[in-house]
Motif scaffolding. Structure first.
Motif, mmCIF file in Angstrom:
data_model
loop_
_atom_site.group_PDB
_atom_site.id
_atom_site.type_symbol
_atom_site.label_atom_id
_atom_site.label_comp_id
_atom_site.label_asym_id
_atom_site.label_seq_id
_atom_site.Cartn_x
_atom_site.Cartn_y
_atom_site.Cartn_z
ATOM 1 N N CYS A 100 0.961 -1.181 0.123
ATOM 2 C CA CYS A 100 0.023 0.033 -0.062
ATOM 3 C C CYS A 100 0.765 1.204 0.028
ATOM 4 C CB CYS A 100 -0.984 -0.058 1.277
ATOM 5 S SG CYS A 100 -2.393 -1.234 1.130
ATOM 6 N N LYS A 101 1.958 1.101 0.754
ATOM 7 C CA LYS A 101 2.777 2.517 0.987
ATOM 8 C C LYS A 101 3.527 2.815 -0.508
ATOM 9 C CE LYS A 101 6.555 4.419 3.565
ATOM 10 N NZ LYS A 101 7.293 3.973 5.082
ATOM 11 N N ILE A 102 3.993 1.590 -0.999
ATOM 12 C CA ILE A 102 4.430 1.725 -2.430
ATOM 13 C C ILE A 102 3.566 2.056 -3.488
ATOM 14 C CG2 ILE A 102 5.844 0.218 -4.302
ATOM 15 C CD1 ILE A 102 6.827 -1.466 -2.002
ATOM 16 N N LYS A 103 2.311 1.582 -3.562
ATOM 17 C CA LYS A 103 1.487 2.297 -4.350
ATOM 18 C C LYS A 103 0.714 3.378 -4.094
ATOM 19 C CE LYS A 103 0.130 -2.569 -6.195
ATOM 20 N NZ LYS A 103 -1.302 -3.383 -6.412
ATOM 21 N N GLY A 104 0.849 3.961 -2.901
ATOM 22 C CA GLY A 104 0.295 5.286 -2.620
ATOM 23 C C GLY A 104 -1.309 4.973 -2.282
ATOM 24 N N VAL A 105 -1.586 3.647 -1.911
ATOM 25 C CA VAL A 105 -3.186 3.574 -1.585
ATOM 26 C C VAL A 105 -3.388 3.449 -0.119
ATOM 27 C CG1 VAL A 105 -3.431 2.875 -3.947
ATOM 28 C CG2 VAL A 105 -3.031 1.271 -1.940
ATOM 29 N N SER A 106 -4.656 3.512 0.241
ATOM 30 C CA SER A 106 -4.894 3.417 1.909
ATOM 31 C C SER A 106 -4.753 1.912 2.192
ATOM 32 C CB SER A 106 -6.517 3.932 2.118
ATOM 33 O OG SER A 106 -6.557 3.679 3.304
ATOM 34 N N LYS A 107 -4.593 1.989 3.576
ATOM 35 C CA LYS A 107 -4.232 0.517 4.099
ATOM 36 C C LYS A 107 -5.595 -0.009 4.571
ATOM 37 C CE LYS A 107 0.365 1.590 6.088
ATOM 38 N NZ LYS A 107 1.072 1.572 7.249
ATOM 39 N N ASN A 108 -6.667 0.836 4.358
ATOM 40 C CA ASN A 108 -7.941 0.431 5.081
ATOM 41 C C ASN A 108 -8.598 -0.770 4.183
ATOM 42 O OD1 ASN A 108 -9.058 1.848 2.893
ATOM 43 N ND2 ASN A 108 -9.901 3.354 4.050
ATOM 44 N N LYS A 109 -8.258 -1.027 3.233
ATOM 45 C CA LYS A 109 -8.620 -2.140 2.379
ATOM 46 C C LYS A 109 -8.166 -3.627 2.414
ATOM 47 C CE LYS A 109 -11.392 0.526 -0.842
ATOM 48 N NZ LYS A 109 -11.730 0.780 -2.333
ATOM 49 N N ILE A 110 -6.903 -3.476 3.221
ATOM 50 C CA ILE A 110 -6.107 -4.925 3.296
ATOM 51 C C ILE A 110 -7.154 -6.044 3.916
ATOM 52 C CG2 ILE A 110 -4.191 -5.969 4.833
ATOM 53 C CD1 ILE A 110 -2.650 -3.433 4.626
ATOM 54 N N ASP A 111 -7.900 -5.735 4.880
ATOM 55 C CA ASP A 111 -8.784 -6.823 5.293
ATOM 56 C C ASP A 111 -9.693 -7.276 4.303
ATOM 57 O OD1 ASP A 111 -7.211 -6.695 7.755
ATOM 58 O OD2 ASP A 111 -9.185 -6.335 9.206
ATOM 59 N N GLU A 112 -10.279 -6.301 3.536
ATOM 60 C CA GLU A 112 -11.344 -6.616 2.706
ATOM 61 C C GLU A 112 -10.672 -7.506 1.494
ATOM 62 O OE1 GLU A 112 -13.055 -4.086 -1.269
ATOM 63 O OE2 GLU A 112 -13.217 -3.077 0.735
ATOM 64 N N LYS A 113 -9.521 -7.121 1.250
ATOM 65 C CA LYS A 113 -8.856 -7.985 0.231
ATOM 66 C C LYS A 113 -8.344 -9.372 0.308
ATOM 67 C CE LYS A 113 -9.608 -4.277 -2.412
ATOM 68 N NZ LYS A 113 -10.546 -4.274 -3.002
ATOM 69 N N LEU A 114 -7.823 -9.506 1.837
ATOM 70 C CA LEU A 114 -7.610 -10.686 2.423
ATOM 71 C C LEU A 114 -8.887 -11.679 2.605
ATOM 72 C CD1 LEU A 114 -5.044 -9.534 5.178
ATOM 73 C CD2 LEU A 114 -4.825 -11.097 3.011
ATOM 74 N N GLU A 115 -9.869 -11.046 2.775
ATOM 75 C CA GLU A 115 -11.323 -11.874 3.005
ATOM 76 C C GLU A 115 -11.438 -12.293 1.580
ATOM 77 O OE1 GLU A 115 -14.661 -13.538 4.257
ATOM 78 O OE2 GLU A 115 -13.384 -12.402 5.362
#
Length: 300
Positions: A100-115
């Motif tokens: 997320c840091k490298i792509k410059g996007v928010s971390k708030n979707k990590i759990d959603e994508k892992l799901e």
């Protein structure tokens, strides 16, 4: 329907070797496309060119409506074209946070994508503890972090066991059902047939077929016939307007249909002309048979 990717006469040469030869096709939004071909047919090279990691020799391509540069357009693309490469001693969540840091996007979707990829319960497990299938699923989650309009996968099930293959294919279906366009490269006909709506078949860098998977399998079938006088039988078949190519293999004639016709109709046509058959069967050409014919491969 919105166009996602347009490829026009794209060519890549490595010295005297032409890896991709005047390849053209278009990808429309909301479909699952497969680039299908034997190993070494130019699938990965094609993906590399449209992702700007391989320089094209000639031809052109553009993303979406072509108004943005490739660099800008690729911000709306998610891709996995190599084996998953994460930090082994970091957890799944920590690795995705770094992406997320490298792509410059928010971390708030990590759990959603892992799901989505079935790894939410393992979010705090270190990457080194993951099986090969789990590593591939984490890579897919990583590629989804920027909510891409298209997800590109190169041989997504390579090296996986049957359970891992099934899980990846189910994830691909799930992502597609959520509206994401998918482009995957594969040498596995079974994979394309099960998950793709459209297919581009290439061999030695040349396009052999492009279209819907179900239309590729929409042939009218063929007849297998036997009779005492095979020469006369072949002559009569050549007179019928619905019959195309005819081949003789030992004592069996094969007649390809160019338009729909039932076995009863053909039998009646031949009987009226004094031909009595000893054998008549109508068969449907399988997708595998057509693929093998197109690529000049032989079944094992």
């Amino acid at each position: 329907m919105e166009t996602i990717l347009t490829i026009n006469q794209l060519t890549k040469k490595y010295g005297s070797l032409t890896a991709v030869n005047n390849l053209s096709f278009t990808i429309k939004k909301g479909n699952v496309y497969g680039i299908l071909g034997p190993n070494g047919s130019g699938k990965s090279t094609t993906l590399g060119m449209v992702l700007n990691v391989v320089n094209k020799t000639s031809g052109d391509f553009h993303w979406f409506d072509g108004s943005d540069s490739t660099h800008t357009a690729l911000k709306k693309v998610g891709a996995i074209i190599e084996h998953p490469n994460f930090y082994p001693y970091m957890t799944a969540s920590q690795n995705l946070a770094l992406v997320c840091k490298i792509k410059g996007v928010s971390k708030n979707k990590i759990d959603e994508k892992l799901e989505i990829v079935g790894l939410l319960e393992r979010k705090d497990s270190k990457f080194k503890t993951f099986s090969l299938g789990m590593k591939q699923r984490l890579a897919i989650a990583s590629a989804l972090l920027n909510d891409p309009e298209i997800l590109i996968l190169d041989e997504p099930t390579n090296g996986l066991d049957p359970q891992g293959i099934h899980q990846i294919r189910e994830i691909i279906r799930k992502i597609a059902s959520m509206g994401t366009t998918i482009l995957l490269a594969s040498h596995l006909l079974d994979e394309v047939e099960k998950v793709c709506s459209h297919v581009v078949i290439i061999r030695k860098g040349i396009k052999l077929y492009s279209g819907r998977v179900d239309e590729m399998n929409a042939s009218h079938g063929f007849f297998e016939l036997k009779a005492n006088d095979l020469v006369k039988l072949q002559q009569l078949l050549e007179e019928h307007p619905s019959i195309g190519k005819i081949t003789l293999n030992e004592d069996l004639l094969t007649a390809i249909l160019e338009e729909p016709m039932g076995a009863d109709d053909l039998n009646s046509f031949l009987h009226q002309r004094g031909m009595v058959l000893s054998y008549l069967v109508k068969r449907k050409e399988s997708l595998e048979e057509q693929f093998l014919q197109l690529t000049n491969e032989t079944a094992l």
